[in-house]
Design a protein around this motif. Structure first.
Motif, PDB file in Angstrom:
ATOM      1  N   ASN A   1     -12.183   2.506 -14.003  1.00 38.58           N
ATOM      2  CA  ASN A   1     -12.333   2.254 -12.397  1.00 38.58           C
ATOM      3  C   ASN A   1     -13.755   1.882 -12.412  1.00 38.58           C
ATOM      4  OD1 ASN A   1      -9.988   3.237 -10.606  1.00 38.58           O
ATOM      5  ND2 ASN A   1     -10.310   4.955 -12.184  1.00 38.58           N
TER       6      ASN A   1
ATOM      7  N   SER B   1       0.847  -1.276   0.039  1.00 35.79           N
ATOM      8  CA  SER B   1      -0.040  -0.065  -0.022  1.00 35.79           C
ATOM      9  C   SER B   1       0.931   1.268  -0.090  1.00 35.79           C
ATOM     10  CB  SER B   1      -0.903   0.006   1.210  1.00 35.79           C
ATOM     11  OG  SER B   1      -0.073  -0.049   2.421  1.00 35.79           O
TER      12      SER B   1
ATOM     13  N   LEU C   1      -5.307  -0.013  -6.974  1.00 39.10           N
ATOM     14  CA  LEU C   1      -5.938   0.679  -5.965  1.00 39.10           C
ATOM     15  C   LEU C   1      -7.470   0.432  -5.863  1.00 39.10           C
ATOM     16  CD1 LEU C   1      -3.654   3.963  -6.438  1.00 39.10           C
ATOM     17  CD2 LEU C   1      -3.467   2.086  -4.467  1.00 39.10           C
ATOM     18  N   HIS C   2      -7.855   0.333  -4.478  1.00 39.20           N
ATOM     19  CA  HIS C   2      -9.190   0.065  -4.715  1.00 39.20           C
ATOM     20  C   HIS C   2      -9.741   0.972  -3.397  1.00 39.20           C
ATOM     21  CE1 HIS C   2      -9.126  -2.184  -0.824  1.00 39.20           C
ATOM     22  NE2 HIS C   2      -7.925  -2.694  -1.356  1.00 39.20           N
ATOM     23  N   GLY C   3     -11.087   0.938  -3.196  1.00 43.65           N
ATOM     24  CA  GLY C   3     -11.705   1.603  -2.120  1.00 43.65           C
ATOM     25  C   GLY C   3     -12.483   3.015  -2.767  1.00 43.65           C
TER      26      GLY C   3
ATOM     27  N   LEU D   1     -11.264   9.255  -2.873  1.00 49.18           N
ATOM     28  CA  LEU D   1     -10.970  10.173  -1.894  1.00 49.18           C
ATOM     29  C   LEU D   1     -11.318  11.827  -1.951  1.00 49.18           C
ATOM     30  CD1 LEU D   1      -9.246  10.168   0.878  1.00 49.18           C
ATOM     31  CD2 LEU D   1      -7.363  10.798  -0.329  1.00 49.18           C
TER      32      LEU D   1
ATOM     33  N   ASN E   1      -7.799   1.434 -12.123  1.00 51.00           N
ATOM     34  CA  ASN E   1      -7.561   1.090 -10.909  1.00 51.00           C
ATOM     35  C   ASN E   1      -8.989   0.304 -10.593  1.00 51.00           C
ATOM     36  OD1 ASN E   1      -5.020   1.755  -9.184  1.00 51.00           O
ATOM     37  ND2 ASN E   1      -5.395   3.603 -10.353  1.00 51.00           N
TER      38      ASN E   1
ATOM     39  N   GLU F   1      -5.997   1.452  -0.365  1.00 52.06           N
ATOM     40  CA  GLU F   1      -6.622   2.610  -0.478  1.00 52.06           C
ATOM     41  C   GLU F   1      -5.897   3.811  -0.584  1.00 52.06           C
ATOM     42  OE1 GLU F   1     -10.085   3.452   2.158  1.00 52.06           O
ATOM     43  OE2 GLU F   1     -10.965   1.442   1.994  1.00 52.06           O
TER      44      GLU F   1
ATOM     45  N   HIS G   1      -5.838   8.828   3.397  1.00 52.57           N
ATOM     46  CA  HIS G   1      -6.173  10.214   3.676  1.00 52.57           C
ATOM     47  C   HIS G   1      -5.227  11.334   3.497  1.00 52.57           C
ATOM     48  CE1 HIS G   1     -10.433   9.234   4.142  1.00 52.57           C
ATOM     49  NE2 HIS G   1      -9.939   8.230   4.477  1.00 52.57           N
TER      50      HIS G   1
ATOM     51  N   ILE H   1     -11.033   1.978  -8.303  1.00 55.56           N
ATOM     52  CA  ILE H   1     -11.815   2.926  -7.307  1.00 55.56           C
ATOM     53  C   ILE H   1     -13.202   3.144  -7.440  1.00 55.56           C
ATOM     54  CG2 ILE H   1     -11.754   5.298  -6.553  1.00 55.56           C
ATOM     55  CD1 ILE H   1      -8.556   5.526  -7.516  1.00 55.56           C
TER      56      ILE H   1
END
Length: 460
Positions: free
Chosen positions: A350, A258, A303-305, A308, A325, A282, A285, A327
C-alpha cells in the motif's frame, strides 16, 4: 347382512392395498438391484455381501424403509467406497425422501429420472477430488421437486447452465451447493424466489455476468459463497438487506465499482471476503458497524483513500487483510487497543507511511505481521519482541532506519521472546542487511530472509 357386506368390502380393500404395497415393494427391490448392477467398484464388498435377494431390502446396508408400507425412504451410501454409474431405475423409488451417495467414485451423468422422485427432500452427490466425477448437465427436472430442501453436487465436473426458473418450484429449498464444478452462464435472478434458502454456494465455477439484485430477497440467507468465478459489475446494494448473513465470499472475480455502504447493515457478518477483484474507491465507514466480524479480506483490489480507523475498533477481528491496494496514511497510535484476538495483519503493498506504532506490540495473539512495500519510516519498535506468537514478520521495502552506531539491527535483540518466529523478510532503506543465525546473541528457530531486487535469499 349389511354388517357382513361392509366387513367383506373392508377385507377386500385391505387385501387390495396389501397386494399393491407388495407389488410396489417389488418395484423398490428391482430398482435397488438395478442400481447395484451399475456398481463397478465396491472396495469393502458392502453391496456384494449385503445386498442380496435372500434378505429383505429394508435390512440392506444404507437402506431405510418406512414402517407402514416397507417402502425405501432413504438411500445413504456416503463414504462406502463404491463407484460406477447411477442407474436410471433409481427414479422408480417413488417413496424416496433422501438420496446421499457422497464421497464415493460415481461417474457419468446424473439420470433425469431422479426428477420422478416427487417426495425427495435431500440430494447429495459429491465426489472426492482424487476420484472420477459426475459430468454433463444437471437435469432440469431436479429443480422441479417441490419437497426438496437440500441439493449438494459439489466437487464434480458438472457443466451447462442453471435453469432460469431454478427456484420457481423449490419453495422449501434451504441448502444449495454446486461449488467446484464447471457451471457457466449467469446466476439466475429467480434464485431470489427460494425464500427459505440459508446456504447458497456456487464457488469455483465459470459463472459470468453480474450478481443479481434479487439475492437481497433471501432474508434467511446465512452463507453466500460466489467466489472463484468470472462475475463482473457492481456488488448489489441489496446485499445489505441480508440481516442474518454470517459468511460472504465474493473473492476472485472481476467485480468493479465501490463497496456498497449498505453492506454495513449485515450486522451478523463474521467472515467477509472481497479479495482479488477490481474494486475501487474508499472502504466505507459502515464496515465499522460489523461488530461480529472475525475475518475481513479486501486484498488485491484498487481501493484507495486513508486507512479506515473504524476497522481497528472491530474487537472480534482475527484476520485483517488489506494488502495490495492503494491505501495511504498513518496507522493509528492505538492500533492494538481494540483488537485483542488479531492473529493476522496484512497491510503490505500500500502507501502507508509514518512510524510503526509501538502499540503494535500489544497484539498478543498475532502470528503474521506484513507491513512490506509501504513507506514506513523511523525505527522498528524495540518492544516488537512482545509478540510471542509471531511466526512471520514482513518489513521489506520500506524506509525504515537503524541506529547508525550499531552494526546489527537494533530491534533484533527484542525478538528473543518470539520462540515461534520462522521468517523475517526485510530490506532496509539505509543499506541491505544480511542477518545470519550465528550473528544473533540468542537461539531462535528462524529463517531470516533478505529481499534483494526480486531475488529472495534465505540465510541460515
Amino acid at each position: 347382512m349389511g354388517k357382513n357386506m361392509i366387513f367383506t368390502l373392508q377385507s377386500m380393500l385391505c387385501f387390495h392395498i396389501n397386494i399393491v404395497a407388495s407389488l410396489k415393494s417389488s418395484t423398490d427391490e428391482y430398482a435397488l438391484l438395478a442400481f447395484k448392477s451399475q456398481i463397478t467398484s465396491d472396495s469393502n464388498n458392502i453391496l456384494a455381501k449385503n445386498w442380496s435377494q435372500g434378505t429383505s431390502f429394508c435390512n440392506w446396508v444404507g437402506i431405510t424403509c418406512g414402517s407402514r408400507y416397507q417402502r425405501v425412504r432413504e438411500l445413504n451410501l456416503a463414504n462406502m467406497g463404491v463407484g460406477g454409474t447411477i442407474a436410471k431405475e433409481i427414479g422408480e423409488l417413488s417413496f424416496l425422501r433422501s438420496l446421499i451417495i457422497s464421497n464415493n467414485n460415481f461417474l457419468g451423468f446424473i439420470p433425469g429420472e431422479i426428477g420422478n422422485l416427487s417426495q425427495l427432500r435431500e440430494i447429495e452427490m459429491k465426489i472426492n477430488l482424487s476420484h472420477n466425477r459426475l459430468y454433463g448437465e444437471i437435469p432440469n427436472r431436479i429443480f422441479n421437486l417441490p419437497c426438496l430442501t437440500a441439493i449438494d453436487l459439489r466437487n464434480n465436473s458438472l457443466s451447462g447452465r442453471l435453469p432460469t426458473d431454478i427456484c420457481n418450484n423449490l419453495p422449501n429449498m434451504e441448502w444449495l451447493r454446486i461449488l467446484f464444478n464447471h457451471i457457466s452462464g449467469n446466476i439466475p435472478p429467480s434464485l431470489g424466489a427460494c425464500r427459505k434458502l440459508q446456504l447458497l454456494s456456487l464457488m469455483y465455477n465459470n459463472f459470468s455476468g453480474s450478481i443479481p439484485m434479487e439475492i437481497g430477497n433471501l432474508s434467511k440467507l446465512q452463507s453466500l459463497y460466489l467466489g472463484g468465478n468470472n462475475l463482473m459489475g457492481n456488488i448489489p446494494n441489496e446485499i445489505g438487506k441480508l440481516s442474518e448473513l454470517v459468511y460472504l465470499d465474493l473473492g476472485i472475480n472481476h467485480l468493479n465499482g465501490s463497496i456498497p455502504y449498505e453492506v454495513g447493515n449485515s450486522s451478523a457478518l463474521q467472515q467477509f471476503y472481497l479479495f482479488s477483484n477490481n474494486l475501487i474507491g474508499e472502504i466505507p465507514h459502515s464496515i465499522g458497524n460489523l461488530s461480529n466480524l472475525k475475518i475481513l479480506d479486501m486484498s488485491q483490489n484498487n481501493l484507495h483513500g486513508p486507512i479506515l480507523a473504524a476497522i481497528f475498533n472491530l474487537s472480534m477481528l482475527k484476520v485483517l487483510a488489506l494488502d495490495v491496494n492503494s491505501i495511504f496514511g498513518n496507522l493509528p497510535s492505538s492500533i492494538a487497543n481494540w483488537l485483542p484476538d488479531l492473529e493476522g495483519l496484512y497491510l503490505g503493498g500500500n502507501q502507508l507511511g509514518g512510524e510503526i506504532p509501538a502499540s503494535v506490540s500489544n497484539f498478543s495473539k498475532l502470528i503474521h505481521l506484513d507491513l512490506s512495500y509501504n513507506s514506513f519510516n523511523g525505527r522498528v519498535p524495540m518492544n516488537i519482541g512482545n509478540l510471542q506468537n509471531l511466526q512471520k514478520l514482513g518489513l521489506d521495502n520500506n524506509e525504515l532506519t537503524n541506529d547508525p552506531s550499531m552494526i546489527e539491527l537494533d530491534f533484533l535483540i527484542s525478538l528473543k521472546n518470539c520462540r515461534n518466529l520462522k521468517i523475517i523478510v526485510m530490506k532496509y532503506y539505509q543499506k541491505p542487511w544480511v542477518i545470519c543465525q550465528h550473528q544473533l546473541k540468542f537461539s531462535l528457530p528462524l529463517i531470516v530472509a533478505l529481499k534483494v531486487s526480486f531475488l529472495m535469499k534465505l540465510v541460515i
